[in-house]
Design an enzyme around this catalytic site. Structure first.
Site, mmCIF file in Angstrom:
data_model
loop_
_atom_site.group_PDB
_atom_site.id
_atom_site.type_symbol
_atom_site.label_atom_id
_atom_site.label_comp_id
_atom_site.label_asym_id
_atom_site.label_seq_id
_atom_site.Cartn_x
_atom_site.Cartn_y
_atom_site.Cartn_z
ATOM 1 N N GLY A 12 21.702 35.629 -2.167
ATOM 2 C CA GLY A 12 21.103 36.461 -3.221
ATOM 3 C C GLY A 12 19.639 36.104 -3.424
ATOM 4 O O GLY A 12 19.097 36.232 -4.533
ATOM 5 N N GLY A 102 27.132 30.894 -9.254
ATOM 6 C CA GLY A 102 26.591 31.318 -10.551
ATOM 7 C C GLY A 102 26.958 32.739 -10.899
ATOM 8 O O GLY A 102 26.791 33.157 -12.047
ATOM 9 N N THR A 103 27.446 33.492 -9.912
ATOM 10 C CA THR A 103 27.780 34.899 -10.142
ATOM 11 C C THR A 103 28.809 35.025 -11.270
ATOM 12 O O THR A 103 29.785 34.280 -11.302
ATOM 13 C CB THR A 103 28.374 35.509 -8.849
ATOM 14 O OG1 THR A 103 27.461 35.264 -7.786
ATOM 15 C CG2 THR A 103 28.624 36.992 -9.002
ATOM 16 N N ALA A 126 30.058 27.875 -12.813
ATOM 17 C CA ALA A 126 29.665 27.874 -14.225
ATOM 18 C C ALA A 126 29.054 29.223 -14.557
ATOM 19 O O ALA A 126 28.263 29.760 -13.788
ATOM 20 C CB ALA A 126 28.662 26.757 -14.510
ATOM 21 N N TYR A 129 24.321 27.677 -16.144
ATOM 22 C CA TYR A 129 23.948 26.366 -15.596
ATOM 23 C C TYR A 129 22.946 25.618 -16.474
ATOM 24 O O TYR A 129 22.459 24.571 -16.081
ATOM 25 C CB TYR A 129 23.416 26.526 -14.164
ATOM 26 C CG TYR A 129 24.558 26.635 -13.175
ATOM 27 C CD1 TYR A 129 25.159 25.497 -12.640
ATOM 28 C CD2 TYR A 129 25.082 27.866 -12.813
ATOM 29 C CE1 TYR A 129 26.232 25.580 -11.772
ATOM 30 C CE2 TYR A 129 26.161 27.964 -11.939
ATOM 31 C CZ TYR A 129 26.724 26.815 -11.422
ATOM 32 O OH TYR A 129 27.803 26.888 -10.568
ATOM 33 N N HIS A 159 21.137 39.993 -23.791
ATOM 34 C CA HIS A 159 20.534 39.823 -22.464
ATOM 35 C C HIS A 159 19.618 41.003 -22.150
ATOM 36 O O HIS A 159 19.685 42.050 -22.804
ATOM 37 C CB HIS A 159 21.605 39.736 -21.376
ATOM 38 C CG HIS A 159 22.251 38.389 -21.277
ATOM 39 N ND1 HIS A 159 23.344 38.040 -22.036
ATOM 40 C CD2 HIS A 159 21.946 37.301 -20.517
ATOM 41 C CE1 HIS A 159 23.692 36.789 -21.748
ATOM 42 N NE2 HIS A 159 22.858 36.313 -20.835
ATOM 43 N N LYS A 163 21.126 43.560 -16.913
ATOM 44 C CA LYS A 163 22.411 42.868 -16.734
ATOM 45 C C LYS A 163 23.531 43.898 -16.625
ATOM 46 O O LYS A 163 23.596 44.842 -17.408
ATOM 47 C CB LYS A 163 22.665 41.896 -17.896
ATOM 48 C CG LYS A 163 23.917 41.058 -17.689
ATOM 49 C CD LYS A 163 23.941 39.852 -18.600
ATOM 50 C CE LYS A 163 25.237 39.073 -18.456
ATOM 51 N NZ LYS A 163 25.427 38.516 -17.111
ATOM 52 N N GLY A 169 29.240 36.306 -18.974
ATOM 53 C CA GLY A 169 30.177 35.254 -18.557
ATOM 54 C C GLY A 169 30.133 34.074 -19.519
ATOM 55 O O GLY A 169 31.169 33.454 -19.815
ATOM 56 N N THR A 170 28.955 33.774 -20.033
ATOM 57 C CA THR A 170 28.822 32.657 -20.975
ATOM 58 C C THR A 170 29.560 32.955 -22.278
ATOM 59 O O THR A 170 30.243 32.092 -22.830
ATOM 60 C CB THR A 170 27.334 32.397 -21.262
ATOM 61 O OG1 THR A 170 26.688 32.150 -20.018
ATOM 62 C CG2 THR A 170 27.141 31.208 -22.190
HETATM 63 P P1 NAD Z 1 19.772 40.346 -9.428
HETATM 64 O O1 NAD Z 1 20.343 41.717 -9.390
HETATM 65 O O2 NAD Z 1 18.317 40.168 -9.737
HETATM 66 O O3 NAD Z 1 20.020 39.628 -8.015
HETATM 67 C C1 NAD Z 1 21.217 39.699 -7.297
HETATM 68 C C2 NAD Z 1 20.863 39.611 -5.813
HETATM 69 O O4 NAD Z 1 22.090 39.545 -5.073
HETATM 70 C C3 NAD Z 1 20.107 40.872 -5.309
HETATM 71 O O5 NAD Z 1 18.986 40.471 -4.545
HETATM 72 C C4 NAD Z 1 21.156 41.577 -4.465
HETATM 73 O O6 NAD Z 1 20.585 42.323 -3.394
HETATM 74 C C5 NAD Z 1 21.955 40.380 -3.956
HETATM 75 N N1 NAD Z 1 23.264 40.767 -3.441
HETATM 76 C C6 NAD Z 1 24.106 41.736 -3.898
HETATM 77 N N2 NAD Z 1 25.194 41.796 -3.122
HETATM 78 C C7 NAD Z 1 25.057 40.844 -2.178
HETATM 79 C C8 NAD Z 1 25.842 40.450 -1.059
HETATM 80 N N3 NAD Z 1 27.001 41.051 -0.783
HETATM 81 N N4 NAD Z 1 25.396 39.430 -0.290
HETATM 82 C C9 NAD Z 1 24.219 38.839 -0.544
HETATM 83 N N5 NAD Z 1 23.406 39.176 -1.570
HETATM 84 C C10 NAD Z 1 23.834 40.182 -2.376
HETATM 85 O O7 NAD Z 1 20.676 39.523 -10.435
HETATM 86 P P2 NAD Z 1 20.383 38.121 -11.139
HETATM 87 O O8 NAD Z 1 19.798 38.361 -12.493
HETATM 88 O O9 NAD Z 1 19.670 37.210 -10.201
HETATM 89 O O10 NAD Z 1 21.876 37.623 -11.402
HETATM 90 C C11 NAD Z 1 22.760 37.419 -10.323
HETATM 91 C C12 NAD Z 1 24.104 36.925 -10.864
HETATM 92 O O11 NAD Z 1 23.934 35.638 -11.443
HETATM 93 C C13 NAD Z 1 24.733 37.797 -11.948
HETATM 94 O O12 NAD Z 1 26.138 37.769 -11.807
HETATM 95 C C14 NAD Z 1 24.331 37.086 -13.237
HETATM 96 O O13 NAD Z 1 25.215 37.350 -14.309
HETATM 97 C C15 NAD Z 1 24.439 35.670 -12.772
HETATM 98 N N6 NAD Z 1 23.673 34.686 -13.553
HETATM 99 C C16 NAD Z 1 24.298 33.506 -13.786
HETATM 100 C C17 NAD Z 1 23.622 32.498 -14.440
HETATM 101 C C18 NAD Z 1 24.308 31.168 -14.589
HETATM 102 O O14 NAD Z 1 23.697 30.221 -15.129
HETATM 103 N N7 NAD Z 1 25.550 31.023 -14.105
HETATM 104 C C19 NAD Z 1 22.319 32.698 -14.894
HETATM 105 C C20 NAD Z 1 21.701 33.927 -14.634
HETATM 106 C C21 NAD Z 1 22.391 34.921 -13.946
#
Ligand code: NAD
Length: 273
Positions: A12, A102-103, A126, A129, A159, A163, A169-170
């Site tokens: 990603g 993180g997804t 998580a 994070y 958010h 989003k 998720g949190t």
């Molecule tokens: P975003 O849309 O900016 O980025 C997601 C990226 O994943 C994009 O570049 C997309 O092209 C890519 N992608 C989609 N399908 C894919 C695949 N099959 N293979 C490879 N890459 C793929 O989103 P974001 O804001 O960066 O958030 C991404 C995820 O992380 C979301 O689920 C969000 O809720 C989560 N997130 C978690 C935390 C945490 O602390 N756990 C914090 C922020 C965001």
């Protein structure tokens, strides 16, 4: 880089979090970025990960296949979409590569893929994070134990407008924490929004409210409201750096000879239960 640097693949890499992770790993002398992956068909495939992250050319083009990427890594860090999770988990399992996931918004099938992977390699999963939210979770657990059934519990989250899943998720993780600490089943007591003639509030319910607006990075409040007083525990993230730094910290932790299993950020930070 040192010879003992943790070798990390970012899945990603073109996303908001992916770019932040590329930058964070680039500035970490104990970590080496070895592969960067995004979704097949993305305009970013073939572009340099460093240029995408705004740190200049690092000589790593974005690819679209997780299998060869994780084969070369100690740890994969995945912040993408739930649809990507099974393929990433299968690639990690085949390669014996640890995963920091993180997804958010995973369904049952994707969660099973994560659990299956965790039988073979260490996995950190998580919903958030950041150190602050990990601490918030521990504080919420304590508050729920003390206040338990004598108050109304509401979880409010906000958010940015991009989003795609709700509640966050949190927020769900905080709800699970409250439910577990007070002997409830979240699936039975969660209320996801209210409208119309709802009747009076039932004490055992846990309510969720979701705000989506502008560029809000992430805010969570757990409200414990009783008769005559209330406790509000709030965390506000002002930069995605906090998530990226936490995820890279988890990558270091998981690469340090951890046994296969499913871990979370409380394990990484050593915040006991
Ligand atoms: P975003 O849309 O900016 O980025 C997601 C990226 O994943 C994009 O570049 C997309 O092209 C890519 N992608 C989609 N399908 C894919 C695949 N099959 N293979 C490879 N890459 C793929 O989103 P974001 O804001 O960066 O958030 C991404 C995820 O992380 C979301 O689920 C969000 O809720 C989560 N997130 C978690 C935390 C945490 O602390 N756990 C914090 C922020 C965001």
């Amino acid at each position: 880089m040192t010879g003992t640097a943790v070798r990390i693949a970012v899945i990603g890499a073109a996303g908001r979090m992916g770019r932040m992770l590329v930058e964070t790993i680039h500035h970490d002398s104990g970590a080496e970025l070895v592969a960067v992956v995004d979704r097949p068909g993305s305009d970013c495939v073939g572009m340099d990960a460093g240029e995408l992250a705004g740190i200049g050319v690092v000589g790593l083009p974005v690819t679209d296949d997780p299998a060869p990427a994780v084969a070369d890594a100690d740890v994969a860090i995945d912040f993408t979409l739930p649809e990507a999770t099974p393929a990433v988990a299968a690639a990690c399992r085949a390669a014996g590569c640890a995963l920091v996931l993180g997804t958010t918004g995973l369904g049952a099938r994707e969660q099973r893929a994560v659990e299956h992977l965790s039988e073979a390699v260490p996995v950190v999963q998580a919903a958030n994070y950041s150190t602050g939210v990990t601490l918030l979770t521990a504080l919420v657990e304590q508050a729920a134990r003390v206040l338990g059934h004598s108050v109304d519990v509401e979880i409010i989250e906000a958010h940015h407008r991009h989003k795609v899943d709700a509640p966050s998720g949190t927020a769900l993780q905080l709800g699970e924490t409250v439910a577990r600490a007070s002997g409830r089943d979240l699936a039975q007591c969660a209320i996801y929004g209210r409208e119309g003639h709802t009747g009076p509030r039932a004490r055992q319910t846990i309510g969720f409210s979701t705000i989506r607006a502008g560029d809000i990075v992430g805010e969570h409040t757990v409200l414990f409201a009783g008769e005559g007083e209330r406790v509000e525990l709030t965390h506000r993230a002002s930069s995605r750096t906090t998530f990226a730094v936490g995820a890279v910290r988890a990558a270091h932790w998981v690469a340090a000879g951890r046994a296969p299993g499913l871990y979370d950020m409380r394990d990484v930070l050593g915040i006991g239960r």
